[in-house]
Design an enzyme around this catalytic site. Structure first.
Site, short mmCIF file in Angstrom:
data_model
loop_
_atom_site.label_atom_id
_atom_site.label_comp_id
_atom_site.label_asym_id
_atom_site.label_seq_id
_atom_site.Cartn_x
_atom_site.Cartn_y
_atom_site.Cartn_z
N ARG A 4 -3.54 -10.23 4.62
CA ARG A 4 -3.76 -10.35 3.33
C ARG A 4 -2.81 -9.64 2.40
O ARG A 4 -2.38 -8.71 2.61
CB ARG A 4 -5.21 -9.59 2.99
N LYS B 177 0.78 -1.16 0.02
CA LYS B 177 0.15 0.21 0.12
C LYS B 177 0.83 1.31 -0.03
O LYS B 177 2.11 1.29 0.29
CB LYS B 177 -1.08 -0.12 1.16
C1 9MG Z 1 -9.99 -5.80 -1.12
N1 9MG Z 1 -9.08 -5.15 0.07
C2 9MG Z 1 -7.93 -4.35 -0.21
N2 9MG Z 1 -7.22 -4.19 0.80
C3 9MG Z 1 -8.11 -4.87 1.96
C4 9MG Z 1 -7.98 -4.66 3.14
O1 9MG Z 1 -6.89 -3.96 3.67
N3 9MG Z 1 -8.42 -5.38 3.69
C5 9MG Z 1 -9.71 -6.06 3.04
N4 9MG Z 1 -10.46 -6.93 4.09
N5 9MG Z 1 -10.00 -6.26 2.04
C6 9MG Z 1 -9.25 -5.41 1.16
#
Ligand code: 9MG
Length: 279
Positions: free
Chosen positions: A257, A221
């Site tokens: 994630r 990010k």
């Molecule tokens: C789809 N998506 C993109 N960034 C995300 C994040 O930080 N958390 C979750 N749950 N989905 C995300």
């Protein structure tokens, strides 16, 4: 239906969720995985690299992204979910969507968690979650992806986000939804300045202490670029992504994630081994 892992591993490591973007404008892969075949292959490669589960999404949620139609989103994600499950039938796959109809079709195609960056704010979303009966991840987002970075504002970002997540969970619980199937996510990068993101990341233990599993997503990010160097593009944020994944693991997050599965899994295993040796 397959159970989706929403608790950490027994050694304390979070589950690693590999990201499969089926979007031509994906911020991190430049649309290389836009076709079903490429997305399927990418998902299988992430599993080979050690992912515990996959998150399949057909609508970009990066800052500034435009919405896509329901039919377009469905055409992107359902064949990918089916193709991955045809090859690896027991894979826990989450569907990243804000649309109840897409979540329903994806679950019918074999997805076993609904990841909603909109925290079920769409009409009928809580009722749809109740009907589907799969775990749901409620993420905090201020505004909507197209405009969310314009001027994010909070009185107290940690309290505001925690209160919001509590309210959204309350709406879901009021439909009769099982508390044990709710996952919370502070939504790093979704309507937040660098300072907001840092405050939230410094307070992950507070979110974990709310008593529901926490999903943490910060892979590649923009805050990493803001901290490191303006020249650092999305493909060049591995160090920062791993640093915050390790931090999230220590704070007790249940799921991270990530894009870079192999490197993240290795870092998490080494950290867990060291921490458990010292325990
Ligand atoms: C789809 N998506 C993109 N960034 C995300 C994040 O930080 N958390 C979750 N749950 N989905 C995300």
């Amino acid at each position: 239906m397959l159970a989706f892992p929403i608790r950490p591993h027994s050694d304390g490591r979070p589950q690693v969720m590999g990201i499969v973007n089926v979007t031509p404008d994906s911020f991190s892969d430049g649309g290389r995985h836009a076709s079903t075949q490429a997305a399927r292959d990418h998902g299988l490669a992430l599993l080979e690299a050690g992912a515990d589960c996959l998150d399949v999404g057909g609508e970009s949620t990066r800052p500034g992204a435009d919405p896509v139609s329901e039919s377009e989103e469905l055409d992107r994600v359902a064949p990918v979910i089916e193709a991955i499950l045809a090859e690896r039938p027991h894979t826990p796959i989450s569907i990243d969507t804000m649309k109840p109809s897409v979540a329903r079709a994806a679950v019918h195609a074999g997805a076993s968690l609904w990841n909603d960056v909109n925290a079920l704010r769409a009409d009928t979303a809580p009722e749809t979650a109740m009907e589907l009966g799969v775990p749901v991840c409620l993420m905090h987002m201020q505004g909507e992806p197209r405009t969310m970075q314009a001027a994010p504002h909070y009185d107290d970002v940690v309290n505001d986000v925690a209160r919001y997540l509590g309210q959204r969970a309350g709406v879901l619980l009021a439909t009769g939804f099982d508390r044990n199937l709710i996952v919370l996510d502070p939504g790093i990068g979704f309507g937040k300045t660098l300072e907001h993101n840092l405050q939230l990341m410094a307070s992950l233990e507070h979110f974990v202490s709310l008593g529901l599993p926490v999903l943490f997503g910060a892979s590649r990010k923009r805050f990493i670029q803001a901290i490191d160097d303006p020249a650092v593009d999305a493909m060049d944020r591995l160090g920062g992504s791993i640093a915050v994944a390790l931090h999230a693991a220590r704070a007790g997050c249940a799921i991270v994630r990530v894009h870079d599965v192999r490197e993240t899994v290795q870092a998490l295993k080494v950290q867990a081994a060291v921490l458990n040796a010292g325990a």
